[in-house]
Scaffold this motif. Structure first.
Motif, mmCIF file in Angstrom:
data_model
loop_
_atom_site.group_PDB
_atom_site.id
_atom_site.type_symbol
_atom_site.label_atom_id
_atom_site.label_comp_id
_atom_site.label_asym_id
_atom_site.label_seq_id
_atom_site.Cartn_x
_atom_site.Cartn_y
_atom_site.Cartn_z
ATOM 1 N N UNK A 33 -0.604 -2.711 -4.551
ATOM 2 C CA UNK A 33 -2.012 -3.066 -4.565
ATOM 3 C C UNK A 33 -3.010 -1.948 -4.333
ATOM 4 N N UNK A 34 -2.705 -0.970 -3.796
ATOM 5 C CA UNK A 34 -3.635 -0.091 -3.401
ATOM 6 C C UNK A 34 -2.944 1.235 -3.074
ATOM 7 N N UNK A 35 -3.474 2.375 -3.476
ATOM 8 C CA UNK A 35 -3.031 3.779 -3.089
ATOM 9 C C UNK A 35 -4.016 4.669 -2.566
ATOM 10 N N UNK A 36 -3.724 5.126 -1.449
ATOM 11 C CA UNK A 36 -4.465 6.116 -0.512
ATOM 12 C C UNK A 36 -3.961 7.380 -0.663
ATOM 13 N N UNK A 37 -5.045 8.324 -0.992
ATOM 14 C CA UNK A 37 -4.527 9.924 -0.999
ATOM 15 C C UNK A 37 -5.455 10.788 -0.284
ATOM 16 N N UNK A 38 -4.855 11.670 0.439
ATOM 17 C CA UNK A 38 -5.491 12.699 1.168
ATOM 18 C C UNK A 38 -5.787 13.635 0.167
ATOM 19 N N UNK A 39 -6.782 14.636 0.412
ATOM 20 C CA UNK A 39 -6.874 15.947 -0.207
ATOM 21 C C UNK A 39 -5.455 16.482 -0.428
ATOM 22 N N UNK A 40 -5.509 17.089 -1.709
ATOM 23 C CA UNK A 40 -4.293 17.610 -2.048
ATOM 24 C C UNK A 40 -4.447 18.607 -3.308
ATOM 25 N N UNK A 41 -3.531 19.511 -3.491
ATOM 26 C CA UNK A 41 -3.692 20.613 -4.463
ATOM 27 C C UNK A 41 -3.230 20.009 -5.815
ATOM 28 N N UNK A 42 -2.396 18.863 -5.782
ATOM 29 C CA UNK A 42 -1.911 18.471 -6.936
ATOM 30 C C UNK A 42 -2.378 17.112 -7.549
ATOM 31 N N UNK A 78 0.866 -1.162 -0.146
ATOM 32 C CA UNK A 78 -0.054 0.039 -0.124
ATOM 33 C C UNK A 78 0.778 1.312 0.142
ATOM 34 N N UNK A 79 0.462 2.262 -0.670
ATOM 35 C CA UNK A 79 0.999 3.521 -0.687
ATOM 36 C C UNK A 79 0.212 4.529 -0.037
ATOM 37 N N UNK A 80 0.240 5.275 0.980
ATOM 38 C CA UNK A 80 -0.338 6.333 1.667
ATOM 39 C C UNK A 80 0.200 7.686 1.355
ATOM 40 N N UNK A 81 -0.451 8.535 0.459
ATOM 41 C CA UNK A 81 -0.011 9.920 0.003
ATOM 42 C C UNK A 81 -0.481 10.781 0.982
ATOM 43 N N UNK A 82 0.189 11.571 1.530
ATOM 44 C CA UNK A 82 -0.122 12.587 2.527
ATOM 45 C C UNK A 82 -0.555 11.916 3.653
#
Length: 200
Positions: A115-124, A47-51
Protein backbone atom coordinates in the motif's frame (compact mmCIF):
# COMPACT_ATOMS: atom_id res chain seq x y z
CA UNK A 1 9.64 -7.45 25.60
CA UNK A 2 7.43 -4.62 26.75
CA UNK A 3 6.70 -1.90 24.21
CA UNK A 4 8.00 1.45 25.41
CA UNK A 5 5.61 3.42 23.21
CA UNK A 6 2.00 2.74 24.13
CA UNK A 7 0.41 5.28 21.82
CA UNK A 8 -1.21 5.09 18.40
CA UNK A 9 0.20 8.48 17.40
CA UNK A 10 3.57 8.39 15.60
CA UNK A 11 6.56 10.23 16.99
CA UNK A 12 8.45 7.79 19.19
CA UNK A 13 11.16 9.82 20.97
CA UNK A 14 14.55 9.37 19.30
CA UNK A 15 16.19 8.17 22.50
CA UNK A 16 13.90 5.13 22.67
CA UNK A 17 15.64 3.55 19.68
CA UNK A 18 18.73 1.38 19.81
CA UNK A 19 21.41 3.14 17.74
CA UNK A 20 24.99 2.71 16.57
CA UNK A 21 27.44 5.48 15.66
CA UNK A 22 28.22 3.64 12.40
CA UNK A 23 24.63 3.93 11.13
CA UNK A 24 22.86 7.28 10.74
CA UNK A 25 19.53 7.58 12.47
CA UNK A 26 16.96 7.11 13.50
CA UNK A 27 15.09 9.51 11.25
CA UNK A 28 14.25 12.35 13.65
CA UNK A 29 10.91 11.93 15.39
CA UNK A 30 9.26 15.01 13.88
CA UNK A 31 10.28 13.89 10.38
CA UNK A 32 8.92 10.42 11.11
CA UNK A 33 5.58 11.94 12.15
CA UNK A 34 5.30 13.87 8.89
CA UNK A 35 6.51 11.00 6.73
CA UNK A 36 4.03 8.55 8.24
CA UNK A 37 1.23 11.09 7.77
CA UNK A 38 2.18 11.55 4.10
CA UNK A 39 1.74 7.84 3.28
CA UNK A 40 -1.72 7.73 4.93
CA UNK A 41 -1.64 4.27 6.46
CA UNK A 42 -4.59 2.19 7.61
CA UNK A 43 -4.61 -0.83 9.88
CA UNK A 44 -3.85 -3.94 7.87
CA UNK A 45 -1.77 -2.14 5.24
CA UNK A 46 1.47 -3.46 3.78
CA UNK A 47 4.50 -1.16 3.72
CA UNK A 48 8.00 -1.44 2.22
CA UNK A 49 10.80 0.59 3.84
CA UNK A 50 13.80 0.93 1.51
CA UNK A 51 17.04 1.92 3.25
CA UNK A 52 15.67 1.30 6.75
CA UNK A 53 18.82 2.34 8.64
CA UNK A 54 18.12 1.89 12.37
CA UNK A 55 14.47 1.05 11.71
CA UNK A 56 12.77 4.19 13.00
CA UNK A 57 10.27 4.38 10.15
CA UNK A 58 9.94 0.58 10.06
CA UNK A 59 8.81 0.57 13.69
CA UNK A 60 6.54 3.60 13.26
CA UNK A 61 4.86 2.02 10.22
CA UNK A 62 4.45 -1.30 12.04
CA UNK A 63 2.74 0.43 14.96
CA UNK A 64 0.33 2.08 12.50
CA UNK A 65 -0.60 -0.99 10.43
CA UNK A 66 -1.04 -3.24 13.47
CA UNK A 67 -1.15 -7.01 13.76
CA UNK A 68 -3.05 -7.48 10.50
CA UNK A 69 -0.50 -5.46 8.52
CA UNK A 70 3.07 -6.09 7.36
CA UNK A 71 6.19 -3.97 7.02
CA UNK A 72 9.10 -5.19 4.91
CA UNK A 73 12.39 -3.37 5.53
CA UNK A 74 15.52 -3.51 3.37
CA UNK A 75 19.06 -2.25 3.85
CA UNK A 76 22.39 -3.14 2.28
CA UNK A 77 24.32 -2.47 5.52
CA UNK A 78 24.52 -5.52 7.80
CA UNK A 79 24.86 -3.32 10.91
CA UNK A 80 21.72 -1.40 9.92
CA UNK A 81 19.80 -4.64 9.45
CA UNK A 82 20.90 -5.84 12.88
CA UNK A 83 19.88 -2.53 14.46
CA UNK A 84 16.51 -2.59 12.74
CA UNK A 85 15.93 -6.14 13.97
CA UNK A 86 16.85 -5.08 17.52
CA UNK A 87 14.40 -2.18 17.36
CA UNK A 88 11.68 -4.40 15.88
CA UNK A 89 12.09 -6.69 18.90
CA UNK A 90 12.35 -3.81 21.38
CA UNK A 91 9.00 -2.42 20.21
CA UNK A 92 7.45 -5.89 20.04
CA UNK A 93 6.50 -5.68 16.36
CA UNK A 94 8.37 -8.79 15.20
CA UNK A 95 5.09 -10.37 14.05
CA UNK A 96 4.48 -7.34 11.82
CA UNK A 97 7.91 -6.20 10.57
CA UNK A 98 10.49 -8.21 8.66
CA UNK A 99 13.96 -6.87 7.82
CA UNK A 100 16.19 -8.20 5.07
CA UNK A 101 19.80 -7.61 4.09
CA UNK A 102 19.85 -6.70 0.41
CA UNK A 103 20.40 -4.07 -2.22
CA UNK A 104 17.74 -1.97 -3.88
CA UNK A 105 16.32 -2.07 -6.42
CA UNK A 106 17.25 -5.71 -7.13
CA UNK A 107 16.01 -7.17 -3.85
CA UNK A 108 12.76 -5.19 -3.83
CA UNK A 109 11.38 -7.75 -6.23
CA UNK A 110 11.23 -10.28 -3.36
CA UNK A 111 8.64 -8.22 -1.49
CA UNK A 112 4.87 -8.42 -2.01
CA UNK A 113 2.66 -5.69 -3.47
CA UNK A 114 2.29 -2.88 -0.92
CA UNK A 115 0.00 0.00 0.00
CA UNK A 116 2.97 2.30 0.62
CA UNK A 117 6.69 2.53 -0.03
CA UNK A 118 9.14 4.59 2.03
CA UNK A 119 12.51 5.49 0.52
CA UNK A 120 15.52 7.08 2.19
CA UNK A 121 17.91 9.14 0.06
CA UNK A 122 19.91 6.85 -2.17
CA UNK A 123 22.27 6.78 -5.12
CA UNK A 124 20.02 4.60 -7.32
CA UNK A 125 16.86 6.60 -6.70
CA UNK A 126 15.48 6.58 -10.26
CA UNK A 127 15.83 2.81 -10.55
CA UNK A 128 14.38 2.27 -7.07
CA UNK A 129 11.37 4.46 -7.86
CA UNK A 130 10.75 2.52 -11.06
CA UNK A 131 10.72 -0.81 -9.22
CA UNK A 132 8.76 0.68 -6.30
CA UNK A 133 6.04 1.70 -8.74
CA UNK A 134 5.58 -1.95 -9.74
CA UNK A 135 5.23 -2.93 -6.07
CA UNK A 136 2.39 -0.48 -5.31
CA UNK A 137 -1.29 -1.36 -5.19
CA UNK A 138 -3.79 0.90 -6.93
CA UNK A 139 -4.05 4.16 -4.96
CA UNK A 140 -0.71 3.34 -3.35
CA UNK A 141 1.44 6.02 -1.76
CA UNK A 142 5.16 6.65 -1.89
CA UNK A 143 7.37 8.95 0.18
CA UNK A 144 11.02 9.87 -0.31
CA UNK A 145 13.02 11.52 2.49
CA UNK A 146 15.84 13.57 0.97
CA UNK A 147 18.71 15.24 2.79
CA UNK A 148 20.32 16.48 -0.43
CA UNK A 149 18.60 18.93 -2.77
CA UNK A 150 19.77 16.82 -5.70
CA UNK A 151 17.96 13.79 -4.25
CA UNK A 152 14.78 15.83 -3.86
CA UNK A 153 14.86 17.15 -7.43
CA UNK A 154 15.61 13.67 -8.80
CA UNK A 155 12.65 12.25 -6.86
CA UNK A 156 10.27 14.94 -8.14
CA UNK A 157 11.46 14.52 -11.72
CA UNK A 158 11.22 10.72 -11.71
CA UNK A 159 7.82 10.66 -10.00
CA UNK A 160 6.54 12.98 -12.76
CA UNK A 161 8.12 10.75 -15.43
CA UNK A 162 6.41 7.71 -13.92
CA UNK A 163 3.01 9.38 -13.93
CA UNK A 164 2.52 9.73 -10.17
CA UNK A 165 -0.24 12.13 -9.13
CA UNK A 166 -0.58 14.77 -6.42
CA UNK A 167 3.16 15.13 -5.92
CA UNK A 168 3.62 16.93 -2.61
CA UNK A 169 6.93 18.51 -1.59
CA UNK A 170 7.45 19.50 2.04
CA UNK A 171 10.69 21.04 3.26
CA UNK A 172 11.09 20.54 7.00
CA UNK A 173 13.40 22.62 9.21
CA UNK A 174 13.05 21.74 12.87
CA UNK A 175 14.70 23.16 15.97
CA UNK A 176 14.53 21.47 19.37
CA UNK A 177 14.80 23.24 22.68
CA UNK A 178 17.73 22.51 24.99
CA UNK A 179 17.70 23.72 28.57
CA UNK A 180 20.76 25.74 29.50
CA UNK A 181 21.51 27.71 32.65
CA UNK A 182 20.01 30.95 31.33
CA UNK A 183 16.94 29.45 29.59
CA UNK A 184 15.97 27.46 26.52
CA UNK A 185 18.28 27.45 23.50
CA UNK A 186 16.89 26.27 20.16
CA UNK A 187 19.16 23.86 18.29
CA UNK A 188 18.55 23.32 14.57
CA UNK A 189 18.41 19.84 13.06
CA UNK A 190 19.32 19.01 9.48
CA UNK A 191 16.52 20.10 7.13
CA UNK A 192 14.77 17.32 5.23
CA UNK A 193 12.63 17.39 2.08
CA UNK A 194 9.75 14.90 2.03
CA UNK A 195 8.38 14.13 -1.42
CA UNK A 196 5.18 12.11 -1.47
CA UNK A 197 2.78 11.07 -4.21
CA UNK A 198 0.10 8.59 -5.19
CA UNK A 199 -0.01 6.32 -8.24
CA UNK A 200 -3.66 7.19 -9.03
Amino acid sequence: MVTLWNYKTPGVPDEYFITDENVPGPTKEEVRVLTISKIRLNEGDTVIDVGCGTGGLTVEAALQVGIHGKVYALDEDAIAVKLTQSNIEKFNVQNIAIVKLGKAPKDLTDFPIADAVLIGGTMNLREILRVAQTKLKQNGRIAVNAILLETATTAIDELKNLGFKNIDVTHVSISRGKQIKSGTMMLARNPITIISASNR
